[in-house]
Design a protein around this motif. Structure first.
Motif, PDB file in Angstrom:
ATOM      1  N   PRO A 302     -64.035  44.267 -33.519  1.00 56.82           N
ATOM      2  CA  PRO A 302     -62.702  43.662 -33.422  1.00 56.82           C
ATOM      3  C   PRO A 302     -61.564  44.682 -33.351  1.00 56.82           C
ATOM      4  O   PRO A 302     -60.408  44.330 -33.575  1.00 56.82           O
ATOM      5  N   TYR A 303     -61.884  45.938 -33.044  1.00 54.07           N
ATOM      6  CA  TYR A 303     -60.883  46.997 -33.142  1.00 54.07           C
ATOM      7  C   TYR A 303     -60.207  47.286 -31.806  1.00 54.07           C
ATOM      8  O   TYR A 303     -60.794  47.107 -30.737  1.00 54.07           O
ATOM      9  N   SER A 304     -58.975  47.766 -31.864  1.00 53.44           N
ATOM     10  CA  SER A 304     -58.270  48.252 -30.691  1.00 53.44           C
ATOM     11  C   SER A 304     -58.738  49.669 -30.390  1.00 53.44           C
ATOM     12  O   SER A 304     -59.216  50.379 -31.266  1.00 53.44           O
ATOM     13  N   GLY A 305     -58.558  50.069 -29.142  1.00 54.82           N
ATOM     14  CA  GLY A 305     -58.846  51.448 -28.796  1.00 54.82           C
ATOM     15  C   GLY A 305     -60.236  51.667 -28.238  1.00 54.82           C
ATOM     16  O   GLY A 305     -61.113  50.812 -28.307  1.00 54.82           O
ATOM     17  N   THR A 306     -60.428  52.854 -27.677  1.00 56.64           N
ATOM     18  CA  THR A 306     -61.685  53.229 -27.045  1.00 56.64           C
ATOM     19  C   THR A 306     -61.987  54.690 -27.350  1.00 56.64           C
ATOM     20  O   THR A 306     -61.221  55.380 -28.030  1.00 56.64           O
ATOM     21  N   LYS A 307     -63.106  55.148 -26.826  1.00 57.27           N
ATOM     22  CA  LYS A 307     -63.419  56.571 -26.862  1.00 57.27           C
ATOM     23  C   LYS A 307     -62.191  57.355 -26.403  1.00 57.27           C
ATOM     24  O   LYS A 307     -61.481  56.950 -25.493  1.00 57.27           O
ATOM     25  N   SER A 308     -61.937  58.484 -27.036  1.00 56.76           N
ATOM     26  CA  SER A 308     -60.869  59.431 -26.690  1.00 56.76           C
ATOM     27  C   SER A 308     -59.532  59.123 -27.320  1.00 56.76           C
ATOM     28  O   SER A 308     -58.571  59.853 -27.093  1.00 56.76           O
ATOM     29  N   GLY A 313     -60.981  51.659 -32.801  1.00 53.61           N
ATOM     30  CA  GLY A 313     -62.043  51.498 -31.812  1.00 53.61           C
ATOM     31  C   GLY A 313     -62.565  52.803 -31.254  1.00 53.61           C
ATOM     32  O   GLY A 313     -63.668  52.854 -30.710  1.00 53.61           O
ATOM     33  N   GLY A 314     -61.795  53.863 -31.368  1.00 50.72           N
ATOM     34  CA  GLY A 314     -62.253  55.173 -30.921  1.00 50.72           C
ATOM     35  C   GLY A 314     -62.957  55.959 -31.999  1.00 50.72           C
ATOM     36  O   GLY A 314     -63.771  56.844 -31.704  1.00 50.72           O
TER      37      GLY A 314
END
Length: 482
Positions: A302-308, A313-314
């Motif tokens: 359920p998190y915002s963000g991505t790798k990097s 989420g990252g």
């Protein structure tokens, strides 16, 4: 009669599995570290996925401890691995970047051969060798391509994998060569030969062979199984793809790749049970950073963000530890931990004195998980890349940007990080800035030439990113710090 009973008892002893005798002889636990690459936080059954098929890893979660707040030291592959292998914040020895622009040849996708963990650093493998462990590394290394950085020169007796950061899951041929020679498959030091079959399965099979050989010798072992699944390229077998007829595109492929990852993990865990060493083996499963949702269709919900990037989420990753001899099964550990805690935890489990570890930042998690220590393993946690940096103090998280005011979040009440509280708590922002600056003053300068331009960011577009209203290409450009 007494002699008769003694004879029967002796015969029964001879009939017991060899592994039972070995377990009695060897009180040091074996250690298996199952490590995924670029997996999405939500893409496992034990995290609630109804799409992915991960029965073996789900079973591991039921048999072990699931850590609900596990973090990597960096949201990209190389630095994250550098933190794990040394038990330190990698910025302390200048490993702050991943595939540094300007260090590589112009317009090249190759990793710089000299971009590695300094050889003077003591690795996880070296510490466990000191305790008498046989050590082996399988799969993706990505901690330096030059010979001096090779796994067999830095703590691992055996190596079967590739030195670079990404490669095909199928064998390379003369007509189909990798973009970087570091991604050829290598056994030991400098012996290159491509595999047969699908690489995820092959790595597990080789790890099983190592486990069998060391079990027969009665030597405690450490197997670091560093799968390149589910990192790009997006490649899966037809048989695995057929298991997801309802899916299409990269989402279908990543589901098939995850299925292979789970199958390979299950092969290893089944072998531990077959050999009778399951109870005396620590099994860990984790991942190197958040999923790059725009590149491999992973899901970090359920998190915002991505790798990097430094959103949850990252940085937040799946993390399971099973140790039947010590840890209660089917439990959850709530406080934040980091993957750099693995080194001191493994060392302590093997009988080592953690006070002898050289300036590590990780902590031995054993007393925290067993309840002997009710405190948080980490009151403060840090992340940094260039000017961008993040600090978490207790449950408060401050993100510093190069181009706009810092953002402050109270993580328990705002896991998506959409309610910026910086304006409401200016003194807390100031205090956390000071703590971040104090930590940064202890770090080495990045070891490699940086050629980066920070473009002007559009705050409105950043907000659109948060709510998923940008296309994949735009999202990747907006929050990338790599």
């Amino acid at each position: 009669m007494k002699f008769f009973k003694l004879a029967i008892f002796s015969t029964l002893l001879l009939c017991l599995p060899t592994s039972f005798a070995i377990a009695q002889k060897n009180q040091q636990p074996n250690i298996v570290f199952l490590f995924a690459d670029d997996a999405g936080y939500a893409d496992f059954g034990f995290h609630g996925s109804k799409i992915m098929k991960t029965p073996n890893l789900d079973k591991l979660a039921q048999q072990g401890v699931l850590f609900s707040q596990a973090y990597v030291t960096d949201p990209t592959c190389g630095p994250s691995r550098a933190g794990i292998i040394t038990g330190k914040y990698q910025q302390k020895f200048g490993f702050e970047e991943n595939n540094v622009p300007g260090y590589m040849s112009k317009n090249s996708a190759k990793d710089g051969n000299e971009m590695g963990v300094p050889v003077e650093e003591i690795t996880m493998g070296e510490y466990l060798q000191q305790l008498g462990y046989a050590t082996a590394y399988y799969g993706k290394w990505h901690l330096g391509g030059a010979d001096k950085f090779h796994p067999t020169k830095n703590g691992f007796d055996e190596f079967y994998g590739f030195r670079g950061g990404a490669r095909s899951f199928f064998p390379y041929t003369e007509k189909n060569k990798p973009h970087d020679d570091l991604n050829y498959l290598e056994r030991g030091f400098g012996h290159y030969k491509e595999h047969e079959g699908y690489l995820t399965d092959v790595l597990a099979e080789d790890a099983v062979d190592f486990i069998e050989r060391k079990t027969k010798k009665g030597q405690p072992f450490f197997a670091f199984v560093s799968f390149n699944a589910v990192h790009t390229p997006m490649e899966a077998t037809e048989e695995d793809l057929a298991q997801f007829p309802e899916l299409t595109g990269d989402r279908k492929i990543v589901a098939a790749m995850t299925l292979a990852l789970d199958r390979a993990s299950g092969l290893i865990m089944d072998k531990l049970k077959e050999l009778g060493i399951e109870d005396n083996t620590i099994v860990v499963f984790s991942n190197d950073n958040g999923g790059p949702t725009d590149k491999n269709a992973s899901d970090n919900a359920p998190y915002s963000g991505t790798k990097s990037n430094h959103l949850e989420g990252g940085l937040r990753v799946p993390f399971i530890v099973k140790w039947p001899a010590k840890f209660k099964a089917n439990t959850t550990y709530q406080y934040p931990v980091m993957t750099l805690d693995l080194l001191p935890t493994f060392y302590a489990a093997g009988g080592g004195d953690t006070t002898k570890l050289k300036a590590v930042d990780g902590v031995n998690l054993i007393p925290y998980v067993t309840g002997e220590n009710a405190n948080r393993p980490h009151e403060i946690m840090y992340w940094k890349k260039d000017v961008r940096a993040t600090i978490r103090v207790g449950d408060w998280k401050l993100i510093r940007f190069p181009d706009r005011p810092a953002e402050l979040y109270y993580v328990p009440n705002d896991i998506k990080e959409v309610n910026n509280l910086a304006a409401q708590y200016p003194e807390k922002v100031k205090s956390m800035f000071k703590q971040l600056f104090a930590w940064e003053s202890t770090l080495e300068r990045p070891r490699w030439l940086l050629q980066r331009k920070f473009e002007n960011y559009d705050i409105e577009r950043m907000d659109k990113y948060r709510w998923g209203k940008l296309d994949a290409k735009s999202r990747n450009n907006e929050l990338s710090v790599n």
